[in-house]
Write an enzyme that holds these catalytic residues in place. Structure first.
Site, PDB file in Angstrom:
ATOM      1  NE  ARG A 230      -4.349  -1.641   0.081  1.00  0.00           N
ATOM      2  CZ  ARG A 230      -4.526  -2.558  -0.594  1.00  0.00           C
ATOM      3  NH1 ARG A 230      -3.500  -2.922  -1.439  1.00  0.00           N
ATOM      4  NH2 ARG A 230      -5.547  -3.309  -0.556  1.00  0.00           N
ATOM      5  CD  GLU A 258      -3.047   3.400  -5.474  1.00  0.00           C
ATOM      6  OE1 GLU A 258      -3.818   2.683  -5.425  1.00  0.00           O
ATOM      7  OE2 GLU A 258      -1.851   3.360  -4.891  1.00  0.00           O
ATOM      8  CG  HIS A 277      -3.316  -0.333  -6.600  1.00  0.00           C
ATOM      9  ND1 HIS A 277      -3.768   0.230  -5.567  1.00  0.00           N
ATOM     10  CD2 HIS A 277      -3.298  -1.718  -6.127  1.00  0.00           C
ATOM     11  CE1 HIS A 277      -3.835  -0.616  -4.516  1.00  0.00           C
ATOM     12  NE2 HIS A 277      -3.656  -1.897  -5.182  1.00  0.00           N
TER      13      HIS A 277
END
Length: 315
Positions: A230, A258, A277
């Site tokens: 993460r 993000e 991602h």
């Protein structure tokens, strides 16, 4: 009269087939994909909710409309985004078993691409340039896997055979199938010897900002940080300072913030490779997601405890 409990899943019965006969025969399964499909009018009767594979919070907000809810199943490995919505007494299961293969593949791909500077080859191809020379190999390097859970172990398996030394690190020390697992408390003595750090820890209060300025300063010059966990595990400003100075390199599938803004300095930092991602977003996802859902529904139909329970808030 009490209505029959419902199950919400993000796939159709045809995709999920074969299912336990008692579930199909009772017609208790509704499809809710969370990305534009119809919203079933049965939220008040939902007992088992398989969350859609999206980070849109709309499908999480629907949990508040489910007073009979007993179990939430995520299709993500991480589940920190669900915790604020988890009602008391409801069990939460994560997507362990879905993402290990795909994420481990990407971790290896990012590592190789960053070391061999594949992005420079692509730019050279676009520019009509022949960028020959010597580039770093993965062979003979020390690879530290930070977070030795299911994904970390899958990464380890894929690095076997690349002629590297693997250092495995988890919250506490233990024996591992491929070698000993060291404790995070040992990081200060381990980091100076790490050529590559693969970050696979879940995002918790303990791991938020774990890869900070002090952590990065302990790495040797030229080390590569690969984050497939993460974004918030890594201190973005600290990473920018190190990569901007050219001391460290990074390959990131996740960032903080993000999505990364188009003008964010991390996009332009030297030696930084970014993927959007997509660690779990591959052709490997769907068959493994369907398999886990079928297993959980089978257990539900038989009254057996589900697998992958990560939280169970008391009433």
């Amino acid at each position: 009269m009490v209505t029959e409990g419902r199950i919400w899943v993000p796939y159709t019965l045809e995709q999920l087939a074969p299912l336990p006969a008692k579930l199909v025969g009772a017609h208790v399964i509704d499809t809710y994909d969370g990305i534009g499909g119809p919203i079933p009018g049965t939220a008040a009767d939902v007992e088992l909710y398989v969350l859609p594979y999206t980070f849109d919070r709309e499908h999480l907000a629907r949990i508040a409309e489910m007073p009979r809810l007993q179990l939430i199943q995520t299709l993500t490995a991480g589940y920190e985004h669900v915790l604020p919505y988890l009602p008391p007494g409801v069990r939460l299961c994560n997507g362990r078993g879905i993402h290990e293969t795909s994420t481990a593949e990407l971790a290896l791909a990012l590592t190789l691409a960053a070391l061999r500077d594949i992005p420079a080859f692509v730019r050279g191809q676009d520019a009509g340039e022949w960028r020959s020379g010597f580039y770093p190999a993965l062979a003979d390097k020390t690879v530290l896997i930070l977070g030795y859970g299911a994904i970390g172990e899958a990464v380890d398996r894929r690095f076997q055979g690349f002629e590297v030394d693997v250092v495995r690190v988890a919250r506490s020390a233990r024996a591992g199938g491929h070698g000993p697992v060291r404790a995070t408390a040992e990081l200060p003595e381990l980091l100076p010897h790490a050529d590559v750090v693969i970050v696979t820890v879940p995002l918790t209060e303990d791991t938020r900002g774990l890869v900070d300025a002090a952590f990065l300063a302990r790495l040797p010059a030229g080390a590569l940080v690969v984050n497939v966990a993460r974004g918030a595990v890594v201190d973005t400003d600290a990473l920018l300072a190190e990569t901007g100075a050219g001391r460290l390199r990074a390959a990131l599938d996740v960032t903080d913030p993000e999505p990364l803004p188009a003008d964010h300095p991390l996009r332009f930092a030297p030696g930084v490779l970014i993927s959007p991602h997509v660690g779990g977003s591959s052709s490997a996802f769907l068959p493994r997601a369907l398999r886990l859902i079928r297993e959980q529904l089978e257990r539900w139909s038989e009254g057996v405890a589900p697998t992958n329970i990560v939280r169970h808030r008391a009433t």
